[in-house]
Scaffold this active site. Structure first.
Site, PDB file in Angstrom:
ATOM      1  N   HIS A 123      -7.932  -0.593   5.696  1.00  0.00           N
ATOM      2  CA  HIS A 123      -6.057   0.198   6.118  1.00  0.00           C
ATOM      3  C   HIS A 123      -6.205   1.473   5.497  1.00  0.00           C
ATOM      4  CE1 HIS A 123      -2.908   1.801   8.326  1.00  0.00           C
ATOM      5  NE2 HIS A 123      -1.767   1.883   7.403  1.00  0.00           N
ATOM      6  N   HIS A 131       1.350   4.271   2.094  1.00  0.00           N
ATOM      7  CA  HIS A 131       2.032   4.048   3.169  1.00  0.00           C
ATOM      8  C   HIS A 131       3.558   4.989   2.712  1.00  0.00           C
ATOM      9  CE1 HIS A 131      -1.743   4.084   5.912  1.00  0.00           C
ATOM     10  NE2 HIS A 131      -1.237   5.141   5.120  1.00  0.00           N
ATOM     11  N   HIS A 135       4.835  -5.213  10.753  1.00  0.00           N
ATOM     12  CA  HIS A 135       5.344  -4.147  12.725  1.00  0.00           C
ATOM     13  C   HIS A 135       5.286  -4.958  12.859  1.00  0.00           C
ATOM     14  CE1 HIS A 135       5.040   0.496  10.537  1.00  0.00           C
ATOM     15  NE2 HIS A 135       3.275  -0.184   9.724  1.00  0.00           N
ATOM     16  N   ASP A 139       0.069  -4.040   6.183  1.00  0.00           N
ATOM     17  CA  ASP A 139      -0.597  -3.383   7.503  1.00  0.00           C
ATOM     18  C   ASP A 139      -1.997  -3.841   7.254  1.00  0.00           C
ATOM     19  OD1 ASP A 139       1.511  -2.164   8.053  1.00  0.00           O
ATOM     20  OD2 ASP A 139       0.718  -0.490   8.068  1.00  0.00           O
ATOM     21  N   HIS A 166       0.810  -1.216  -0.304  1.00  0.00           N
ATOM     22  CA  HIS A 166       0.138   0.177  -0.148  1.00  0.00           C
ATOM     23  C   HIS A 166       0.489   1.290   0.105  1.00  0.00           C
ATOM     24  CE1 HIS A 166       0.949  -1.180   4.205  1.00  0.00           C
ATOM     25  NE2 HIS A 166       0.144   0.636   4.763  1.00  0.00           N
ATOM     26  N   ASP A 211       6.159   4.589   4.405  1.00  0.00           N
ATOM     27  CA  ASP A 211       7.047   3.982   5.466  1.00  0.00           C
ATOM     28  C   ASP A 211       7.254   2.192   5.145  1.00  0.00           C
ATOM     29  OD1 ASP A 211       4.749   3.091   6.155  1.00  0.00           O
ATOM     30  OD2 ASP A 211       4.877   2.761   8.298  1.00  0.00           O
ATOM     31  N   HIS A 212       6.125   2.688   3.769  1.00  0.00           N
ATOM     32  CA  HIS A 212       6.341   1.034   3.257  1.00  0.00           C
ATOM     33  C   HIS A 212       6.899   1.407   1.268  1.00  0.00           C
ATOM     34  CE1 HIS A 212       3.367  -1.177   5.544  1.00  0.00           C
ATOM     35  NE2 HIS A 212       3.451  -0.227   5.941  1.00  0.00           N
TER      36      HIS A 212
END
Length: 257
Positions: free
Chosen positions: A109, A56, A168, A130, A54, A58-59
């Site tokens: 999410h 975001h 995570h 996530d 996805h 941090d990905h």
């Protein structure tokens, strides 16, 4: 095929997929390019592909640098073009070394979220991003409780021995909440102690399995009346009779925990 975690940021894992006997690698959700580059340099590996679950940062934060460095394909949600080179939709197949992964769309999410599942080896594998965590699920940043319930129901149908690689290290925090709803769950009590030992040793609590999530993850067990009643009580609400609203009560109780 070997799968290794690269810790990144505070609690992320970037998963590295290695082909046995060859110095080639794929990575999943590389939020930090430098973490990946350091590993590849130290281990003398070449990056040949990227999977993205996805959008975001941090990905995805390291994708552009890695793509330019290695000229490798990047698979992920279609709206991320041109960052990704190969847009993926539900049920699409992606070949990673000797394994074939199927894309499973799990909007909730984020609305673009994709999980990647393979049953082409001895042990099935799920990269859940996530969507599904050990003991938990992703916050509803863009989607709805009904969408996340649909996602959980999809993942429930996977083989119970499936190894679940999420992104995570939220396990102990998730289990504290799970225990507040399910204090007599002997398997949950047992795995909490196991995970405490792992974290004391700075060892990841992952991967999980679908079997373990069915036994301990409240978001895969929102059909259990007593569990939802405890979540509703934490919210000072009456338990709903609607499945989507029941899931929402558990999710909102976790958000407020």
């Amino acid at each position: 095929m070997n799968i290794l975690p690269l810790p990144a940021f505070n609690d992320n894992y970037i998963w590295v997929i290695l082909q046995k006997s060859k110095d080639l690698a794929w990575v999943v959700d590389p939020g930090d390019a430098e973490v990946v580059l350091d590993y590849l340099t130290q281990q003398n590996k070449k990056l040949v592909g990227i999977l993205v679950t996805h959008h975001h940062p941090d990905h995805t934060g390291g994708v552009q640098q890695l793509k330019e460095r290695f000229n490798c394909p990047v698979y992920g949600p279609s709206h991320l073009q041109p960052l990704i080179t190969h847009p993926v939709e539900d049920s699409d197949s992606i070949h990673v070394f000797e394994h074939t992964f199927k894309a499973i769309e799990t909007p909730a999410h984020t609305l673009d979220h994709i999980c990647y599942f393979s049953d082409s080896g001895n042990i099935p594998i799920l990269f859940s991003g996530d969507t599904l965590f050990r003991g938990g699920c992703g916050r509803l940043m863009e989607g709805t409780a009904n969408q996340m319930l649909t996602a959980m129901n999809k993942l429930k149908e996977l083989p119970q021995k499936t190894k679940v690689y999420c992104t995570h290290e939220y396990t102990l925090n998730n289990y504290k909440f799970a225990l507040s709803l399910d204090p007599d769950n002997t398997r949950l009590l047992s795995v909490i102690e196991e995970c405490k030992v792992l974290r004391e040793q700075n060892t990841p609590t992952l991967p999980s399995t679908i079997d373990l999530e069915l036994a301990c993850n409240p978001f895969m067990r929102t059909d259990i009346t007593a569990l939802v009643e405890k979540a509703a009580k934490q919210l000072n609400e009456v338990r709903s009779n609607n499945p989507g609203d029941q899931f929402s009560q558990v999710r909102r109780a976790k958000d407020a925990y």
